[in-house]
Design a protein around this motif. Structure first.
Motif, short mmCIF file in Angstrom:
data_model
loop_
_atom_site.label_atom_id
_atom_site.label_comp_id
_atom_site.label_asym_id
_atom_site.label_seq_id
_atom_site.Cartn_x
_atom_site.Cartn_y
_atom_site.Cartn_z
N UNK B 20 41.26 26.96 35.34
CA UNK B 20 41.85 27.92 36.27
C UNK B 20 41.66 29.33 35.74
N UNK B 21 41.68 30.30 36.66
CA UNK B 21 41.70 31.69 36.23
C UNK B 21 43.11 32.01 35.74
N UNK B 22 43.23 33.17 35.07
CA UNK B 22 44.55 33.58 34.57
C UNK B 22 45.51 33.88 35.71
N UNK B 25 45.44 36.06 39.63
CA UNK B 25 44.04 36.21 40.04
C UNK B 25 43.93 36.74 41.48
N UNK B 26 44.72 36.15 42.38
CA UNK B 26 44.64 36.56 43.79
C UNK B 26 44.99 38.04 43.93
N UNK B 27 45.99 38.49 43.17
CA UNK B 27 46.38 39.90 43.24
C UNK B 27 45.25 40.80 42.74
N UNK B 28 44.53 40.34 41.71
CA UNK B 28 43.42 41.15 41.20
C UNK B 28 42.29 41.23 42.24
N UNK B 29 42.06 40.12 42.92
CA UNK B 29 41.03 40.13 43.97
C UNK B 29 41.43 41.09 45.09
N UNK B 30 42.69 41.01 45.51
CA UNK B 30 43.14 41.87 46.61
C UNK B 30 43.04 43.34 46.21
N UNK B 32 40.83 44.57 44.13
CA UNK B 32 39.39 44.91 44.17
C UNK B 32 38.95 45.18 45.61
N UNK B 33 39.44 44.32 46.52
CA UNK B 33 39.09 44.49 47.94
C UNK B 33 39.64 45.82 48.45
#
Lengths: 202, 109
Positions: B20-22, B25-30, B32-33
């Motif tokens: 798994x990612x740390x 992860x979803x917050x980091x993607x959002x 970036x977006x």
């Protein structure tokens, strides 16, 4: 037992979420990320090993999806679509690493003589043998990128041969031959684990 | 024997699943977006455009230098003027910049 979200999800659900995300719905896009984070992690970490680079590449996979939402028409399952992006970005990262190693570490390595198993800084020996996941990941990191991709798709993610071939853009026969060679290369690296499994001690 | 060892190896590999990612992860993607949405050019600048921009700047400087060096006398058409179909820079065009973009016939007064 409740199946994971990615198993329960249908292509219709994916298309609905993609349409919402395309229209600017952030919650829909976040749901996509949370649903397929595990699948992307399995691919990227399987290809690159754990660490910051894998996390960065994982983020980039979803950013690429976000940028290409208008192109996604649902021909392939969203998981397959994301896995294809993840494999391509991981292979690019491995090429970048190889360029770096070739340029700064081993300038005079003969390409034609390169072995099936590529040496890396952290070999299997350095990894704690009690941690199966880390041992398996370290062993996979020893494979050539193309063989690594097949092992990740077929053995870790459980894609069938045809889907793996579709993701990699090769023929199913190529997937099977690469998998066979990769398995042969992995056996000596994971011999201890295999014996432990036979003994029932893993 | 081989099939059996393949099966054992497959089982070992399956035991290696579950990476798994740390956390977050979803917050980091959002994030970036969001960064991409806010400033799409800045998001790709470091990778794709910096080298291209530097090359374009060098070419522009070289072209202008060459062009100025080529304009021997006032009134002679320089390379840049020739490329863009501009009239030579003269006292007339300095005091009436629109004349630069007009044809001979249209600019005659």
């Amino acid at each position: 037992m409740t199946p994971p979200a990615s198993v329960r999800r249908t292509r219709t659900d994916d298309l609905r979420l993609v349409r919402l995300a395309r229209a600017g719905n952030e919650n829909a896009f976040r749901e996509i990320v949370e649903t397929y984070e595990g699948a992307v992690a399995a691919t990227v970490i399987g290809m690159l090993g754990p660490g910051g680079t894998a996390d960065d590449v994982g983020q980039e996979v979803f950013v690429r999806l976000w940028k290409s939402l208008h192109r996604y028409r649902g021909e392939a399952a969203l998981k397959t679509y994301l896995t294809r992006i993840a494999i391509n970005l991981s292979l690019n990262e491995l090429k970048r690493r190889k360029r770096f190693i070739d340029r700064f570490i081993s300038r005079d390595r003969d390409e034609d003589q390169s072995p099936l198993i590529e040496p890396t800084a952290d070999g299997v020996e350095a990894v704690d043998r009690r941690d199966t996941r880390r041992v398996v990941q370290a062993a996979i990191q020893q494979l050539k990128p193309q063989h690594r991709a097949v092992v990740v798709l077929r053995m870790l993610e459980g894609h069938d041969t045809n889907t793996a071939a579709e993701i990699l853009g090769v023929r199913p026969g190529t997937v099977m031959s690469r998998l066979s060679r990769a398995m042969q290369a992995l056996k000596p690296l994971l011999a201890d684990r295999m014996e432990g499994l036979d003994d029932g001690t893993v | 024997m081989t099939e059996q060892s393949d099966e054992v190896l497959a089982e070992v590999l399956r035991a290696g699943r579950g990476a798994r990612f740390g956390p977050g992860f979803a917050a980091r993607v959002m994030q970036r977006v969001e960064d991409e949405r806010a400033n799409p050019l800045a998001a790709i600048m470091p990778k794709e455009l910096v080298g291209l921009g530097a090359a374009a700047l060098l070419i522009a400087v070289a072209l202008i230098t060459f062009s100025l060096a080529g304009g021997e006398t006032q009134g002679a058409q320089t390379t840049v003027e020739a490329i863009f179909g501009l009239r030579p820079l003269t006292a007339d065009t300095v005091y009436d910049p629109t004349a630069l973009f007009l044809s001979e016939g249209a600019s005659s007064s």
